[in-house]
Scaffold this active site. Sequence first.
Site, PDB file in Angstrom:
ATOM      1  N   LYS A  63      47.649  35.668  44.057  1.00 54.79           N
ATOM      2  CA  LYS A  63      46.163  35.621  44.581  1.00 54.79           C
ATOM      3  C   LYS A  63      45.569  34.268  45.899  1.00 54.79           C
ATOM      4  O   LYS A  63      45.480  34.135  46.500  1.00 54.79           O
ATOM      5  CB  LYS A  63      45.315  36.538  43.756  1.00 54.79           C
ATOM      6  CG  LYS A  63      44.973  37.685  43.257  1.00 54.79           C
ATOM      7  CD  LYS A  63      43.747  38.401  42.769  1.00 54.79           C
ATOM      8  CE  LYS A  63      43.634  37.208  41.793  1.00 54.79           C
ATOM      9  NZ  LYS A  63      44.055  37.298  40.566  1.00 54.79           N
ATOM     10  N   ARG A 137      35.214  40.948  40.869  1.00 48.36           N
ATOM     11  CA  ARG A 137      35.073  41.193  39.993  1.00 48.36           C
ATOM     12  C   ARG A 137      35.144  42.274  38.931  1.00 48.36           C
ATOM     13  O   ARG A 137      35.616  43.241  38.366  1.00 48.36           O
ATOM     14  CB  ARG A 137      35.921  40.004  38.756  1.00 48.36           C
ATOM     15  CG  ARG A 137      37.141  39.220  38.960  1.00 48.36           C
ATOM     16  CD  ARG A 137      37.580  38.245  37.941  1.00 48.36           C
ATOM     17  NE  ARG A 137      39.399  37.848  37.497  1.00 48.36           N
ATOM     18  CZ  ARG A 137      39.384  36.446  37.990  1.00 48.36           C
ATOM     19  NH1 ARG A 137      38.794  35.785  39.100  1.00 48.36           N
ATOM     20  NH2 ARG A 137      40.148  36.679  37.274  1.00 48.36           N
ATOM     21  N   ARG A 171      53.614  28.648  33.574  1.00 49.71           N
ATOM     22  CA  ARG A 171      53.139  27.700  33.933  1.00 49.71           C
ATOM     23  C   ARG A 171      51.917  26.907  34.439  1.00 49.71           C
ATOM     24  O   ARG A 171      51.859  26.265  32.670  1.00 49.71           O
ATOM     25  CB  ARG A 171      51.260  28.222  35.192  1.00 49.71           C
ATOM     26  CG  ARG A 171      50.852  28.181  36.460  1.00 49.71           C
ATOM     27  CD  ARG A 171      49.505  29.452  37.335  1.00 49.71           C
ATOM     28  NE  ARG A 171      48.945  29.205  36.789  1.00 49.71           N
ATOM     29  CZ  ARG A 171      47.832  30.087  36.960  1.00 49.71           C
ATOM     30  NH1 ARG A 171      47.754  30.553  38.257  1.00 49.71           N
ATOM     31  NH2 ARG A 171      46.852  30.770  36.059  1.00 49.71           N
ATOM     32  N   ARG A 215      42.882  38.771  29.121  1.00 52.61           N
ATOM     33  CA  ARG A 215      42.695  38.175  31.173  1.00 52.61           C
ATOM     34  C   ARG A 215      43.074  39.905  31.536  1.00 52.61           C
ATOM     35  O   ARG A 215      42.806  40.307  32.281  1.00 52.61           O
ATOM     36  CB  ARG A 215      43.239  37.549  31.480  1.00 52.61           C
ATOM     37  CG  ARG A 215      42.998  36.232  31.239  1.00 52.61           C
ATOM     38  CD  ARG A 215      43.510  35.374  31.483  1.00 52.61           C
ATOM     39  NE  ARG A 215      43.645  34.460  33.493  1.00 52.61           N
ATOM     40  CZ  ARG A 215      44.092  33.896  33.552  1.00 52.61           C
ATOM     41  NH1 ARG A 215      45.338  32.748  33.254  1.00 52.61           N
ATOM     42  NH2 ARG A 215      44.321  34.122  34.979  1.00 52.61           N
TER      43      ARG A 215
HETATM   44  P1  AMP Z   1      41.082  33.086  37.997  1.00 52.43           P
HETATM   45  O1  AMP Z   1      41.998  31.394  38.017  1.00 52.43           O
HETATM   46  O2  AMP Z   1      40.527  33.560  38.854  1.00 52.43           O
HETATM   47  O3  AMP Z   1      42.138  33.737  37.511  1.00 52.43           O
HETATM   48  O4  AMP Z   1      39.732  33.055  37.131  1.00 52.43           O
HETATM   49  C1  AMP Z   1      39.693  32.278  35.565  1.00 52.43           C
HETATM   50  C2  AMP Z   1      38.773  32.770  35.229  1.00 52.43           C
HETATM   51  O5  AMP Z   1      37.278  32.585  35.400  1.00 52.43           O
HETATM   52  C3  AMP Z   1      38.859  34.200  34.420  1.00 52.43           C
HETATM   53  O6  AMP Z   1      39.626  34.915  33.362  1.00 52.43           O
HETATM   54  C4  AMP Z   1      37.531  34.487  34.559  1.00 52.43           C
HETATM   55  O7  AMP Z   1      36.743  33.955  32.988  1.00 52.43           O
HETATM   56  C5  AMP Z   1      36.908  33.291  35.029  1.00 52.43           C
HETATM   57  N1  AMP Z   1      36.107  33.769  37.160  1.00 52.43           N
HETATM   58  C6  AMP Z   1      36.586  34.269  37.642  1.00 52.43           C
HETATM   59  N2  AMP Z   1      36.337  34.732  38.179  1.00 52.43           N
HETATM   60  C7  AMP Z   1      34.881  35.512  37.798  1.00 52.43           C
HETATM   61  C8  AMP Z   1      34.505  36.323  38.571  1.00 52.43           C
HETATM   62  N3  AMP Z   1      34.557  37.040  40.232  1.00 52.43           N
HETATM   63  N4  AMP Z   1      33.515  36.939  37.693  1.00 52.43           N
HETATM   64  C9  AMP Z   1      34.075  36.652  35.934  1.00 52.43           C
HETATM   65  N5  AMP Z   1      34.310  35.390  36.209  1.00 52.43           N
HETATM   66  C10 AMP Z   1      34.792  35.357  36.590  1.00 52.43           C
END
Ligand code: AMP
Length: 259
Positions: A63, A137, A171, A215
């Site tokens: 993404k 999310r 990564r 996740r």
């Molecule tokens: P990402 O880099 O988008 O995978 O986000 C890393 C982490 O941030 C996720 O595993 C969640 O712990 C937190 N996170 C990111 N976006 C959200 C969201 N919209 N709602 C809740 N937690 C989030």
Amino acid sequence: KGPNMNMPPCATLTICGMRLRITYSNLLKRSRRVGILILRYLKILIIWAKMKIILLGPPGAGKGTIAKLLAERRNLKHISKGDLLRQAVANGTDLGLKAKSFMDSGKLVPDDLIIGMIEAKLKKEKINDFEFDGFPRTIAQADSLAKISSIDKVINLTDSDEVIVQRLSGRRTCRKCGAIFHVKNMPPKKAGFCDQCKAELFQREDDKEEAIRERLKVYKKQTSPLIDYYKKKKLLVEINAELRAEVVLENVLKSLVGV
Ligand code: AMP
């Protein structure tokens, strides 16, 4: 209707010995076609000028990569929820302190913290055109977003769990500039160090295999219901994210034409 052969020609051309008869009706037909094409492009330009997009998909589906490329091509404001949260953690803000333990273990940060943060950002920066990556999310987040903004398209990037685990566990991120590498797919020139700023690379806590599996579990339980949520609103398009990033981007761009 074909060209009217009884109509007098407005011009006759001879090309390579062939005589071409151009009639008024022929000309009219062609200019109508050109007019329709121009209108179609104008419509696309108008839509492109104010797009509100959501990128959905499991963690590691790409993404962030696609969002960055798309933001450049479509001049959109890329809002990455994960990046905003990591920034808050790095700055040691109240919100960052509250979010850190959830993030490190691969769990979602509570909805009230996330929604407040997004509302404040959209209002403060007066953002009208955007693409969200990592937000919403949960259904509660999507409902809150619907109250503050319309959405034009939701792009669901699809990928298999095994490809995701392989991609995320390899990564490595630069501590200083945030550049991303992969131990197999995109290794740095000098192992463990950033090509751009030479700082040390590290593995994010949530890129460790146990956290990735968590996740993915969280994604299936809390985020994948959004696929049906946006399908019902007729906003969803599915794009295969297992292909090269440039191909995925082209497919995303095609899906946005004529929305
Ligand atoms: P990402 O880099 O988008 O995978 O986000 C890393 C982490 O941030 C996720 O595993 C969640 O712990 C937190 N996170 C990111 N976006 C959200 C969201 N919209 N709602 C809740 N937690 C989030």
